[in-house]
Design a protein around this motif. Structure first.
Motif, mmCIF file in Angstrom:
data_model
loop_
_atom_site.group_PDB
_atom_site.id
_atom_site.type_symbol
_atom_site.label_atom_id
_atom_site.label_comp_id
_atom_site.label_asym_id
_atom_site.label_seq_id
_atom_site.Cartn_x
_atom_site.Cartn_y
_atom_site.Cartn_z
ATOM 1 N N HIS A 182 0.108 -12.298 8.198
ATOM 2 C CA HIS A 182 -0.199 -11.305 7.161
ATOM 3 C C HIS A 182 -0.576 -11.928 5.815
ATOM 4 N N SER A 247 4.997 -13.063 6.571
ATOM 5 C CA SER A 247 4.891 -12.826 8.008
ATOM 6 C C SER A 247 6.066 -12.029 8.543
ATOM 7 N N SER A 289 5.026 -5.183 5.303
ATOM 8 C CA SER A 289 3.829 -4.347 5.211
ATOM 9 C C SER A 289 3.614 -3.755 3.823
ATOM 10 N N THR A 291 2.524 -4.472 0.717
ATOM 11 C CA THR A 291 1.837 -5.504 -0.061
ATOM 12 C C THR A 291 1.956 -5.266 -1.567
#
Length: 346
Positions: A182, A247, A289, A291
């Motif tokens: 990610h 990650s 997730s 961000t």
């Protein structure tokens, strides 16, 4: 296949061997076993790293031969009581459907953990996973964190700054470069002329396009992979304003401990079992997730960096010598039990 790749597991094996040898404990000889050439019953104690990837066969054979096993579990995060129950149901269904000719990875992992005389957990979260997800008796679990090499505590930022020409603040992402890490969304949101992003790590062939997408972003620099023994790696950690590891599913990320040892704060995903009491000022663990939350945490640490000495102090107990002494005690414990005829009793 173990040493056909080079990542955290391989590093842990090599570092454990090196640290134990440096202890120079009288009577303690450490050797990396070649299971294709050497019989397991020539050893007094066997240390197996990771309860997955077929290692159950090694543990089973050692059990048959009467060789006690120390097993570093290295479980992926997320093993709760409910997850263990679901995996157990799946194992029963798989067995019945295949007339017990097929085993799930959960069943193999659980058997390896059951047969080992002593199981090492890296932290309390992994200890809970062992107890709740795999029904390992608490008395058989020893809590021993991974080690951090002494050179990270004494790292000098100037060598990396001279090598790269980076004089100001920057964000460091170290580790494998792949979509599951990610890195892409975060680098696009972060990288500015005032705050460049530096990537350290290897991208496998199937992830080359992903790497190219990363470096296409302005002010993102990829420096390839640095060997763990390369002084530039420790210097990179020390020079960075913050290490970012977004990650999902990091078991026990060594780069986080190494960065903290150099005094650099860390922002990472919150589904890792890593837990350091009182570390909130320097270790931000957020949903992988989210961000926006990750970006804001990074920017806050860059704007107001915590005292480097206080950050480094968070992981003083993780120095490799301390870890190696505790591991050697585990070996001695199982050796004495074997000498006194305790066999596989715990």
């Amino acid at each position: 296949m173990l040493f056909q790749r080079d990542s955290g597991l391989q590093l842990q094996v090599r570092s454990t061997i090196a640290a134990l040898r440096q202890l120079a404990v009288p009577g303690l000889e450490i050797e990396l076993v070649d299971t294709n050439r050497q019989r397991l019953d020539r050893y007094d104690v066997l240390h197996v790293f990771s309860a997955i990837n077929g290692n159950v066969r090694v543990v089973e054979l050692a059990h048959e031969l009467g060789v006690p096993v120390v097993l570093s579990a290295l479980l992926a995060p997320g093993w709760s009581r409910s997850a263990g129950w679901r995996a157990g149901v799946a194992e029963q269904l798989t067995g019945r459907l295949t007339r017990w000719n097929v085993q799930t990875s959960y069943a193999q992992t659980k058997r390896a953990l059951q047969l080992a005389q002593l199981v090492i957990a890296a932290d309390e979260a992994e200890q809970d996973a062992l107890i709740d997800g795999f029904k390992v008796a608490p008395a058989r679990i020893h809590l021993l964190p991974n080690g951090v090499a002494e050179r990270f505590f004494a790292a000098d930022a100037q060598a990396f700054r001279r090598h790269t020409g980076l004089d100001g603040p920057f964000v460091l992402m170290a580790g494998s470069i792949a979509p599951y890490k990610h890195q892409q969304d975060l680098t696009r949101m972060l990288a500015t002329p005032e705050l460049p992003v530096v990537l350290l790590g290897h991208a496998r062939r199937q992830h080359q396009a992903y790497l190219q997408g990363l470096v296409a972003a302005p002010n993102v620099r990829w420096l390839g992979q640095l060997a763990h023994q390369d002084p530039l790696l420790a210097s990179a950690y020390a020079a960075a304003s913050v290490l970012v590891l977004p990650s999902q599913g990091e078991a026990f990320p060594l780069p986080v401990l190494e960065a903290l040892a150099t005094g650099t704060p860390v922002v990472m995903a919150d589904d890792s079992p890593l837990h350091l009491p009182g570390s909130g000022f320097a270790l931000k663990q957020l949903r992988w997730s989210d961000t926006d939350a990750l970006r804001l945490a990074i920017q806050a640490l860059v704007a107001t960096p915590p005292p480097r000495a206080a950050v480094s102090a968070l992981v003083q107990d993780f120095a490799w010598r301390r870890a190696a002494l505790k591991i050697a005690d585990c070996y001695q414990l199982l050796y004495q039990r074997r000498q006194h005829g305790a066999g596989h009793a715990v």
